[in-house]
Write a protein that holds these residues in place. Structure first.
Motif, mmCIF file in Angstrom:
data_model
loop_
_atom_site.group_PDB
_atom_site.id
_atom_site.type_symbol
_atom_site.label_atom_id
_atom_site.label_comp_id
_atom_site.label_asym_id
_atom_site.label_seq_id
_atom_site.Cartn_x
_atom_site.Cartn_y
_atom_site.Cartn_z
ATOM 1 N N GLY A 152 17.639 -2.609 11.553
ATOM 2 C CA GLY A 152 16.458 -1.886 11.980
ATOM 3 C C GLY A 152 15.592 -2.756 12.862
ATOM 4 N N PRO A 153 14.563 -2.165 13.436
ATOM 5 C CA PRO A 153 13.663 -2.933 14.294
ATOM 6 C C PRO A 153 12.779 -3.864 13.472
ATOM 7 N N ARG A 154 12.230 -4.853 14.120
ATOM 8 C CA ARG A 154 11.181 -5.675 13.518
ATOM 9 C C ARG A 154 9.994 -4.758 13.226
ATOM 10 N N MET A 155 9.452 -4.789 12.003
ATOM 11 C CA MET A 155 8.421 -3.835 11.604
ATOM 12 C C MET A 155 7.114 -4.530 11.272
ATOM 13 N N LEU A 156 6.016 -3.984 11.769
ATOM 14 C CA LEU A 156 4.686 -4.298 11.273
ATOM 15 C C LEU A 156 4.221 -3.070 10.511
ATOM 16 N N VAL A 157 3.610 -3.266 9.342
ATOM 17 C CA VAL A 157 3.420 -2.142 8.430
ATOM 18 C C VAL A 157 1.994 -2.082 7.886
ATOM 19 N N ALA A 158 1.583 -0.854 7.531
ATOM 20 C CA ALA A 158 0.225 -0.608 7.047
ATOM 21 C C ALA A 158 0.143 -0.462 5.532
ATOM 22 N N GLY A 159 1.250 -0.173 4.866
ATOM 23 C CA GLY A 159 1.251 -0.035 3.413
ATOM 24 C C GLY A 159 0.843 1.333 2.915
ATOM 25 N N ALA A 160 -0.241 1.889 3.435
ATOM 26 C CA ALA A 160 -0.738 3.221 3.072
ATOM 27 C C ALA A 160 -1.868 3.564 4.036
ATOM 28 N N TYR A 161 -2.318 4.801 3.997
ATOM 29 C CA TYR A 161 -3.438 5.252 4.826
ATOM 30 C C TYR A 161 -4.767 5.013 4.111
ATOM 31 N N ILE A 162 -5.787 4.584 4.837
ATOM 32 C CA ILE A 162 -7.154 4.587 4.333
ATOM 33 C C ILE A 162 -7.789 5.889 4.803
ATOM 34 N N THR A 163 -8.121 6.782 3.860
ATOM 35 C CA THR A 163 -8.553 8.130 4.209
ATOM 36 C C THR A 163 -9.524 8.662 3.165
ATOM 37 N N VAL A 164 -10.289 9.674 3.539
ATOM 38 C CA VAL A 164 -11.202 10.316 2.588
ATOM 39 C C VAL A 164 -10.428 11.348 1.767
ATOM 40 N N PRO A 165 -10.947 11.740 0.594
ATOM 41 C CA PRO A 165 -10.294 12.791 -0.190
ATOM 42 C C PRO A 165 -10.152 14.078 0.639
ATOM 43 N N GLY A 166 -8.957 14.621 0.662
ATOM 44 C CA GLY A 166 -8.699 15.831 1.437
ATOM 45 C C GLY A 166 -8.674 15.604 2.925
ATOM 46 N N GLY A 167 -8.643 14.348 3.334
ATOM 47 C CA GLY A 167 -8.680 14.021 4.752
ATOM 48 C C GLY A 167 -7.311 13.929 5.394
ATOM 49 N N ALA A 168 -7.287 13.411 6.609
ATOM 50 C CA ALA A 168 -6.079 13.422 7.422
ATOM 51 C C ALA A 168 -4.924 12.654 6.799
ATOM 52 N N GLY A 169 -5.219 11.640 5.968
ATOM 53 C CA GLY A 169 -4.162 10.857 5.346
ATOM 54 C C GLY A 169 -3.925 11.183 3.889
ATOM 55 N N ASP A 170 -4.470 12.300 3.413
ATOM 56 C CA ASP A 170 -4.294 12.720 2.028
ATOM 57 C C ASP A 170 -3.277 13.866 1.978
ATOM 58 N N ILE A 171 -2.741 14.117 0.794
ATOM 59 C CA ILE A 171 -1.867 15.273 0.584
ATOM 60 C C ILE A 171 -2.741 16.515 0.436
ATOM 61 N N THR A 172 -2.497 17.529 1.253
ATOM 62 C CA THR A 172 -3.270 18.764 1.194
ATOM 63 C C THR A 172 -2.330 19.968 1.164
ATOM 64 N N GLY A 173 -2.859 21.102 0.699
ATOM 65 C CA GLY A 173 -2.098 22.349 0.692
ATOM 66 C C GLY A 173 -1.578 22.761 -0.664
#
Length: 432
Positions: A152-173
């Motif tokens: 695979g490619p050399r990877m730089l990684v974030a680990g997880a999203y920093i997001t508000v509850p119900g926000g763009a990086g949360d599970i919704t629906g």
């Protein structure tokens, strides 16, 4: 899953990029010198221990005794490409907004193994993986690649999203009384103090940068693209805490006010930038903030989303942002905003990363500028231009081969026939 990977790491030989110290020679029919903006003919690249040693005319010196020679004389050779916005260690985007709940951590990281190989064979030797639903799956995949367990490619990684509850990086629906597993909401924060703690923990557990979600998203149902979600104070706390560890922060931001708040807070780059306004463009130019805009992505969302029945809300938001994002990309480029190549792969199929080059040229870049965005400019954004981004002595030997001249036809990059990463061949043009 990360614990399993780390246990395996203790049993394997040193990382693949060590290349055992043998001398390797590549004969390039044409070689793109990205630093000096020129195409050189019939060049010899000598490589040892995974790094470039010399670059010069083939006829000038003899091939080192005992060297392994790869004849790429029929091809144009470029630095390995770099995609600054990928999602390798996750399931692919689909009509099912709750798909992350139907995939275990083990299943999603194993899917990431396939995604990583497709990306590498498409010529992308380095990626910045900007977030996963299940925390630290990207860390596990990166470690497995670095150890030579999987390609695979050399990877730089974030680990997880920093997001508000119900926000763009949360599970919704999901229904309101459904409990979402903790690893799917690891980066959900409710205050500056929680931002600080999450940032610190992500870095301690292997993240190499921090991904914040400053505004709503096209693909997260229930969020509004233009609405700011994380406050400027929360974004600034993320930047300050990350800086304690020598780590930078990037911000997913579509809306104009969220973009400007993130830039003022000191983020390294803005992802998407769809509704960027003139004030934001000038602020980014002044601060040196990078723009990573996925301007091909909307084309795929419209086509696949319509065919596969993606949520009407998603398609409407995509329609509302596609044209303006591309026009703002053009304006930002003309204004001198720094830009790096990023595609949002995972929304569209992994391995199709190079399809965006033609769109960047269509909306204002020259072919050389588009290629630079995916090579030396990307390396500069990462602060790794001494190691990556061009074919030069001392840098990692990341090379790709294509037919024709991509400076004349940028779509040549869509069909890569040779890939070398850290001096090791992953796609041999003689077998194609």
């Amino acid at each position: 899953m990360p614990g399993i990977i780390l246990t395996v790491l203790l049993l394997v030989l040193p990382a693949a990029e060590s290349n055992a110290g043998n001398t390797v020679v590549v004969r390039a029919g044409s070689l793109l010198d990205i630093v000096n903006e020129r195409l050189l003919s019939d060049q010899m690249i000598t490589i040892r221990s995974g790094r470039v040693q010399t670059v010069g005319p083939w006829s000038a010196v003899a091939v080192p005794s005992g060297a392994t020679v790869h004849d790429w004389s029929a091809w144009t050779v470029l630095p390995g490409l770099m995609d600054m916005h990928t999602h390798l260690a996750d399931s692919a985007q689909s009509a099912n907004v709750l798909a992350p709940l139907e995939t275990t951590a083990a299943e999603s990281v194993l899917q990431g193994v396939a995604h990583a190989e497709k990306t590498l064979r498409a010529g992308f030797t380095t990626v910045r993986d900007v977030g996963v639903w299940r925390a630290f799956n990207d860390v596990a995949l990166r470690d497995a690649i670095d150890a030579g367990i999987v390609p695979g490619p050399r990877m730089l990684v974030a680990g997880a999203y920093i997001t508000v509850p119900g926000g763009a990086g949360d599970i919704t629906g999901q229904a309101f009384d459904v409990t979402v597993p903790a690893d799917l909401r690891f980066g959900v924060v409710r205050s500056p103090a929680e931002v600080r703690e999450r940032v610190r923990t992500l870095i301690q557990r292997g993240a190499t940068f921090i991904k914040t979600l400053a505004t709503g998203a096209v693909l997260t149902t229930g969020t509004h693209v233009g609405a700011q979600e994380l406050s400027e104070e929360e974004l600034r706390v993320a930047v300050e805490e990350a800086a304690r560890y020598g780590v930078y922060v990037t911000a997913h931001a579509h809306g104009a006010e969220g973009i400007k708040a993130a830039v003022r807070a000191g983020v390294r780059s803005i992802e998407h930038g769809s509704l960027l306004d003139d004030e934001g463009i000038e602020l980014m130019r002044e601060r040196g903030t990078w723009l990573v805009a996925d301007i091909y992505n909307a084309e795929y969302i419209d086509r696949a989303g319509t065919l596969e029945g993606w949520p009407a809300e998603t398609l409407a938001k995509n329609d509302a942002t596609a044209a303006i994002q591309r026009e703002n990309f053009r304006k930002a480029h003309q204004a001198g905003v720094r830009m790096a190549y990023g595609t949002d792969s995972g929304v569209y199929p992994h391995g199709d990363n190079a399809l965006q080059f033609a769109w960047m040229v269509r909306f204002g870049m020259t072919p050389l500028e588009a290629i630079r965005a995916a090579t030396l400019s990307a390396a500069e954004m990462l602060g790794r231009d001494e190691q990556l981004g061009s074919i030069a002595p001392g840098k990692w030997a990341d090379l790709i081969a294509v037919a024709g001249n991509p400076l004349e036809d940028i779509t040549a990059l869509e069909t890569v026939v040779g890939v070398m990463k850290g001096g090791l061949i992953h796609l041999d043009p003689s077998l194609n």
